[in-house]
Design an enzyme around this catalytic site. Structure first.
Site, short mmCIF file in Angstrom:
data_model
loop_
_atom_site.label_atom_id
_atom_site.label_comp_id
_atom_site.label_asym_id
_atom_site.label_seq_id
_atom_site.Cartn_x
_atom_site.Cartn_y
_atom_site.Cartn_z
N HIS A 177 -30.71 -22.74 -7.51
CA HIS A 177 -29.46 -21.91 -7.26
C HIS A 177 -29.49 -21.33 -5.78
O HIS A 177 -28.52 -21.11 -5.13
CB HIS A 177 -29.51 -20.57 -8.19
CG HIS A 177 -29.48 -21.02 -9.66
ND1 HIS A 177 -30.30 -20.59 -10.68
CD2 HIS A 177 -28.63 -21.69 -10.44
CE1 HIS A 177 -30.15 -21.20 -11.96
NE2 HIS A 177 -28.79 -21.86 -11.63
N ARG B 242 -25.33 -31.11 -10.74
CA ARG B 242 -26.54 -31.90 -10.55
C ARG B 242 -26.43 -33.31 -10.91
O ARG B 242 -27.28 -34.35 -10.51
CB ARG B 242 -27.62 -31.33 -11.21
CG ARG B 242 -28.32 -29.97 -11.01
CD ARG B 242 -29.06 -29.37 -12.23
NE ARG B 242 -28.03 -29.10 -13.17
CZ ARG B 242 -28.35 -28.51 -14.41
NH1 ARG B 242 -29.54 -27.97 -14.68
NH2 ARG B 242 -27.45 -28.14 -15.37
N LYS C 235 -26.30 -17.44 -24.96
CA LYS C 235 -27.59 -18.31 -24.69
C LYS C 235 -28.73 -17.53 -25.11
O LYS C 235 -29.73 -18.00 -24.74
CB LYS C 235 -27.56 -18.40 -22.99
CG LYS C 235 -26.60 -19.55 -22.65
CD LYS C 235 -26.85 -19.80 -21.18
CE LYS C 235 -26.52 -21.44 -20.99
NZ LYS C 235 -26.75 -21.54 -19.48
N1 COA Z 1 -30.12 -26.09 -9.41
C1 COA Z 1 -30.77 -26.09 -10.52
N2 COA Z 1 -30.28 -25.70 -11.83
C2 COA Z 1 -28.81 -25.58 -11.82
C3 COA Z 1 -28.32 -25.65 -10.71
C4 COA Z 1 -28.68 -25.80 -9.62
N3 COA Z 1 -28.03 -26.14 -8.36
N4 COA Z 1 -26.90 -25.59 -11.06
C5 COA Z 1 -26.98 -25.10 -12.29
N5 COA Z 1 -28.33 -25.12 -13.09
C6 COA Z 1 -28.49 -24.90 -14.26
C7 COA Z 1 -28.89 -23.67 -14.79
O1 COA Z 1 -29.93 -23.14 -14.56
C8 COA Z 1 -28.52 -23.61 -16.21
O2 COA Z 1 -29.51 -24.32 -16.63
P1 COA Z 1 -29.93 -23.77 -18.34
O3 COA Z 1 -28.61 -24.35 -19.05
O4 COA Z 1 -30.85 -24.57 -18.77
O5 COA Z 1 -29.93 -22.21 -18.42
C9 COA Z 1 -27.44 -24.78 -16.16
O6 COA Z 1 -27.49 -25.57 -15.23
C10 COA Z 1 -26.15 -24.27 -16.24
O7 COA Z 1 -26.02 -22.98 -16.49
P2 COA Z 1 -25.19 -21.76 -15.64
O8 COA Z 1 -25.06 -22.20 -14.15
O9 COA Z 1 -25.95 -20.38 -16.00
O10 COA Z 1 -23.93 -21.79 -16.15
P3 COA Z 1 -23.60 -21.72 -17.51
O11 COA Z 1 -22.91 -22.99 -18.07
O12 COA Z 1 -24.33 -20.88 -18.46
O13 COA Z 1 -22.66 -20.58 -17.19
C11 COA Z 1 -20.58 -19.52 -16.84
C12 COA Z 1 -21.30 -20.64 -16.86
C13 COA Z 1 -21.23 -18.27 -17.01
C14 COA Z 1 -19.93 -19.64 -15.22
C15 COA Z 1 -19.22 -19.77 -17.63
O14 COA Z 1 -19.70 -19.68 -19.06
C16 COA Z 1 -18.30 -18.70 -17.52
O15 COA Z 1 -17.44 -18.66 -16.53
N6 COA Z 1 -18.28 -17.42 -18.38
C17 COA Z 1 -17.30 -16.45 -18.37
C18 COA Z 1 -16.48 -16.61 -19.42
C19 COA Z 1 -15.06 -17.44 -19.18
O16 COA Z 1 -14.58 -17.35 -18.15
N7 COA Z 1 -15.26 -18.52 -19.77
C20 COA Z 1 -14.02 -19.60 -19.63
C21 COA Z 1 -14.39 -20.62 -18.91
S1 COA Z 1 -13.06 -21.70 -18.56
#
Ligand code: COA
Length: 159
Positions: free
Chosen positions: A18, A91, A42
């Protein structure tokens, strides 16, 4: 036009992957808001306030980066903060499919909000917050995968 980007995620915890995305975004855009989502679904290890505090500590040296929390729609957060760009790290192909779908839905709700994908640096391509938590829970050393302040918080939390 000011380029104000929002980088949303659960950040449970924020990892070096991140940080790499944030660092590159801070060079590309005028301002970057790291938006820590409540993501109750989550069942995060760290509560929202802890995740915000840890991110704030890790990102204190970036002048144009700030950390905010949110518990609603990303498009509403973008509107409230006058952000015109969403940044997401990609990724793998698997990430792309999910991310493209979210970007598409966000565009339908707020057409002027552009989503920009940054490919994750190869050093961090296999990293995820879930794997960091899993390694730590089983007594492994996560200090190569997260900022130093976060490695300390993880070991305090998990003993
Ligand atoms: N390097 C390492 N890890 C990475 C990464 C990077 N560059 N990019 C993403 N990841 C990992 C994260 O650690 C996470 O791991 P985990 O699943 O093991 O926890 C995973 O990839 C993706 O999670 P994250 O980046 O936290 O995104 P998310 O999928 O949990 O959340 C939101 C996405 C919060 C942005 C999305 O749910 C959101 O916008 N929510 C608000 C409600 C909304 O608007 N909903 C409608 C959407 S259309």
């Amino acid at each position: 036009m000011t380029k104000k980007a929002v980088y949303p995620g659960t950040f449970d915890p924020l990892t070096n992957g991140h940080i790499n995305i944030i660092q590159r975004s801070a060079e590309l855009f005028d301002e970057v808001l790291v938006a820590v989502a409540k993501s109750s679904g989550k069942a995060p290890l760290f509560n929202l306030e802890q995740r915000v505090e840890m991110a704030n500590e890790s990102l204190a040296n970036y002048a144009n980066v700030s950390v905010i929390l949110f518990d609603g729609l990303l498009v509403d957060l973008a509107k409230q903060n006058n952000a015109n760009i969403v940044v997401r790290g990609i990724r793998s192909i698997a990430d792309f499919e999910y991310e493209a779908q979210m970007a598409g839905m966000n565009r339908k709700m707020l057409p002027q909000l552009e989503t920009v994908f940054l490919t994750t640096h190869s050093d961090w391509a296999d990293l995820s917050s879930t794997l960091v938590r899993d390694i730590a829970r089983h007594g492994g050393n996560v200090s190569n995968f997260v900022p130093a302040n976060i490695a300390i918080k993880i070991s305090e939390k998990l003993g």
